[in-house]
Design a protein around this motif. Structure first.
Motif, short mmCIF file in Angstrom:
data_model
loop_
_atom_site.label_atom_id
_atom_site.label_comp_id
_atom_site.label_asym_id
_atom_site.label_seq_id
_atom_site.Cartn_x
_atom_site.Cartn_y
_atom_site.Cartn_z
N GLU B 219 26.74 75.95 82.50
CA GLU B 219 25.29 75.74 82.39
C GLU B 219 24.97 74.31 82.01
OE1 GLU B 219 23.80 78.55 79.55
OE2 GLU B 219 25.04 80.11 80.48
N MET B 220 25.80 73.76 81.12
CA MET B 220 25.42 72.45 80.60
C MET B 220 26.13 71.29 81.29
SD MET B 220 27.24 72.53 76.92
CE MET B 220 28.99 72.72 76.70
N ALA B 221 27.26 71.57 81.93
CA ALA B 221 28.08 70.47 82.42
C ALA B 221 27.57 69.90 83.72
CB ALA B 221 29.51 70.94 82.61
N ASP B 222 27.62 68.57 83.88
CA ASP B 222 27.48 67.96 85.19
C ASP B 222 28.80 68.10 85.92
OD1 ASP B 222 24.84 67.06 84.92
OD2 ASP B 222 25.54 65.45 83.60
N ARG B 223 29.87 67.81 85.18
CA ARG B 223 31.19 68.04 85.73
C ARG B 223 32.06 68.67 84.64
NH1 ARG B 223 33.85 63.02 88.32
NH2 ARG B 223 33.22 62.08 86.34
#
Lengths: 258, 315
Positions: B219-223
């Motif tokens: 949910e929070m990660a770009d990568r």
């Protein structure tokens, strides 16, 4: 008998041992004599001299102890183990031996140069300071190091990541956090300096009204079989000592780390 | 065991075809080259500007060591660049890297306000700037009421908020977070994490978030970077981690422990491929590259106890 009781019995026996020693002083205690000796010029001089020298020696000891304790606690450097071991010298070598070492040093060419061109240590008040300093500096370092070892290094890491330089970290984080430990260490150092006898009498001698600290005065009175006088001086020393221990207790009450 | 051809079967060794949007939009903010230290062996990593990279791996994988290296708190071999500037000889207090530790370590001798203001104070910001910044952060993290409180009698969630505010206060452009929510109950942790991520995006901070499981990471990660035994196993967008795990370890890490080695493939004419593994033959959508391994999520396997199977029979 349960283990708990055995353990408590041991502590009580030790307590009684000291208790009996203190009570036995009262056998030779004379109320009228107490004030007479206490307020005699010689005793008051000893008390003043003892307190003054112990205070100055403590300041010097702590001045060296705090930074060196920090170095020993936080950094690793060449010869650290050796430094650590040498600092224990005053704990394992008798103060008389330390005093003798100082006297011997002052009889070497370097020592004699210092004596004649710089400060005169042997048989002077400076000698008392030196004696108290060398017997307490190592122990003070040890005590401060123990206090600093207890502070998690994480606080210093946080300070660094917030942009604090090593010196700012030391003054803003380490020092305030080890404040109580440093105060407790100073008080114990002061008490140790106050009671210092072996090195003091070896370096500074026992001249009344000049280099006679309380412990030296006790020894001198005992040597001249003045038991009542000895009792008074011992009681003074005990009085100062117990109040110091109480103050140390107040400062070493644990503060929680978040 | 019966596999439906339309269940989500995942294919290994597919070339990584989606071009990372960050590579197009931004320059790398942090570059790690040939980093070695203890378990870490020759780690190379590029973290894009304003990116939120989640670093996931089991305990002892070297996650915290990697963060400490970036912050300069430990020595290492290799090279680190922030904005093309070599950082290896720069001491931690000059790197401009915020660090939120797992154990928070709020200064016990300072109150909440002074804790947050600490970084600004030591960096010599004027009193006016400090006050404005700290008040803004107190507001942003909803802890305005705690201003004068002592840190030792705060709740777990409040301590987290204070620690976050303290780490963000000195205008750092990089923030490292080492499992910061691990001490909280799942609910508090989830809300706080969402709030924190929104705040990081708003302040345009490049952040590396270390966690030990993938729960909530996508949910929070770009990568997401999966790290295992000091090696980065895969670094890609969350979807690619979940739908195209590139190694057995990543596959196992995302909860797909059933990995089949494929003996050979027959390409069928209708956009499908038949993969043979031992006695089993599995039909899959054909994506144009050879398939060497197959991972099957446990929830896509149906088990029947009757010996015969006809399509007419309901499951």
């Amino acid at each position: 008998m349960s283990f708990k009781r055995i353990a408590i019995t041991f502590s009580l026996v030790t307590f009684c041992l000291y208790g009996v020693l203190i009570l036995s002083l009262l056998y030779f205690y004379k109320g009228s004599l107490f004030f007479e000796i206490f307020f005699s010029e010689r005793t008051l001089f000893s008390i003043r001299l003892s307190i003054a020298t112990a205070t100055v020696a403590t300041v010097f000891s702590m001045f060296f102890a705090v930074p060196s304790a920090y170095a020993l606690s936080r950094y690793s450097f060449f010869g650290k183990k050796l430094v650590d071991t040498i600092l224990e010298l005053p704990m394992i070598v008798s103060p008389v031996a330390l005093g003798a070492m100082v006297l011997i040093f002052f009889n070497t060419p370097y020592g004699m140069t210092i004596q004649s061109n710089g400060l005169q240590f042997v048989f002077t008040v400076y000698g008392i300071l030196l004696a108290q300093f060398i017997t307490t500096a190592g122990i003070a370092t040890r005590l401060v190091k123990a206090a600093m070892d207890e502070i998690p290094q994480r606080y210093e890491e946080v300070a660094k990541t917030l942009g604090a330089s090593p010196s700012k970290t030391f003054f803003n984080v380490t020092l305030p956090l080890s404040k109580n430990g440093i105060i407790a260490a100073s008080i114990l150092t002061w008490a140790k300096a106050l009671g210092e006898f072996g090195a003091t009498i070896t370096i500074a001698g026992s001249m009344a009204m000049k280099t006679e600290t309380i412990p030296v005065a006790i020894f001198m009175r005992l040597a001249s079989a003045d038991i009542e006088g000895t009792v008074v001086l011992v009681l003074i020393l005990i009085g100062i000592g117990l109040s110091i221990l109480y103050v140390v207790r107040l400062f070493t009450s644990k503060t929680p780390y978040v | 065991m019966i596999l439906s051809p339309f269940s989500h079967s995942y294919v290994f060794n597919v070339e990584f075809r989606i071009i990372d949007i960050f590579e197009l939009r931004n320059m790398p903010k942090i570059v790690l080259r040939h980093i070695s230290k203890n378990i870490l062996k020759d780690v190379n990593l590029e973290i894009m500007d304003k990116e939120l990279l989640v670093l996931v791996g089991p305990n002892g994988a070297g996650k915290s060591t990697l963060l400490n290296i970036m912050a300069g708190l430990t020595d290492y071999r290799g090279e680190i660049f922030f904005d093309d500037k070599k950082m290896d000889d720069i001491p931690p207090h000059k790197r401009g890297v915020g660090y939120l530790f797992q154990d928070l370590a709020l200064f016990p001798h300072l109150n909440v306000y002074s804790n947050i203001a600490y970084g600004l104070n030591v960096q010599g910001y004027p009193e006016k700037v400090i006050k404005k910044r700290v008040e803004a952060l107190l507001d942003a993290l909803h802890i305005g009421g705690l201003r004068e409180r002592h840190t030792c009698n705060l709740s777990g969630g409040e301590k987290q908020r204070v620690a976050i505010a303290r780490a963000l206060a000195p205008f750092q452009k990089i923030l490292l977070l080492d499992e910061p929510m691990s001490g909280l109950d799942p609910q508090t942790s989830k809300y706080l994490r969402t709030e924190l991520c929104a705040l990081l995006k708003r302040l345009e901070i490049t952040s590396v978030f270390v966690v030990h499981d993938l729960l909530g990471a996508e949910e929070m990660a770009d990568r997401i970077a999966i790290i295992h035994k000091g090696q980065i196993e895969q670094l890609s967008a969350p979807n690619d981690i979940f739908f195209s795990p590139r190694t057995d370890i990543v596959s196992e890490f995302i909860g797909m422990p059933n990995i089949l080695n494929c003996d050979y493939c027959n390409i069928l004419s209708i956009g499908l491929v038949e993969v043979v593994s031992g006695d089993m033959s599995i039909i899959l959508p054909y994506e144009g590259s050879s398939i060497k391994k197959l991972a099957i999520p446990p929830h896509d396997i149906y088990i029947r106890y009757k010996t015969t199977w006809t399509c007419a029979e309901p499951l």
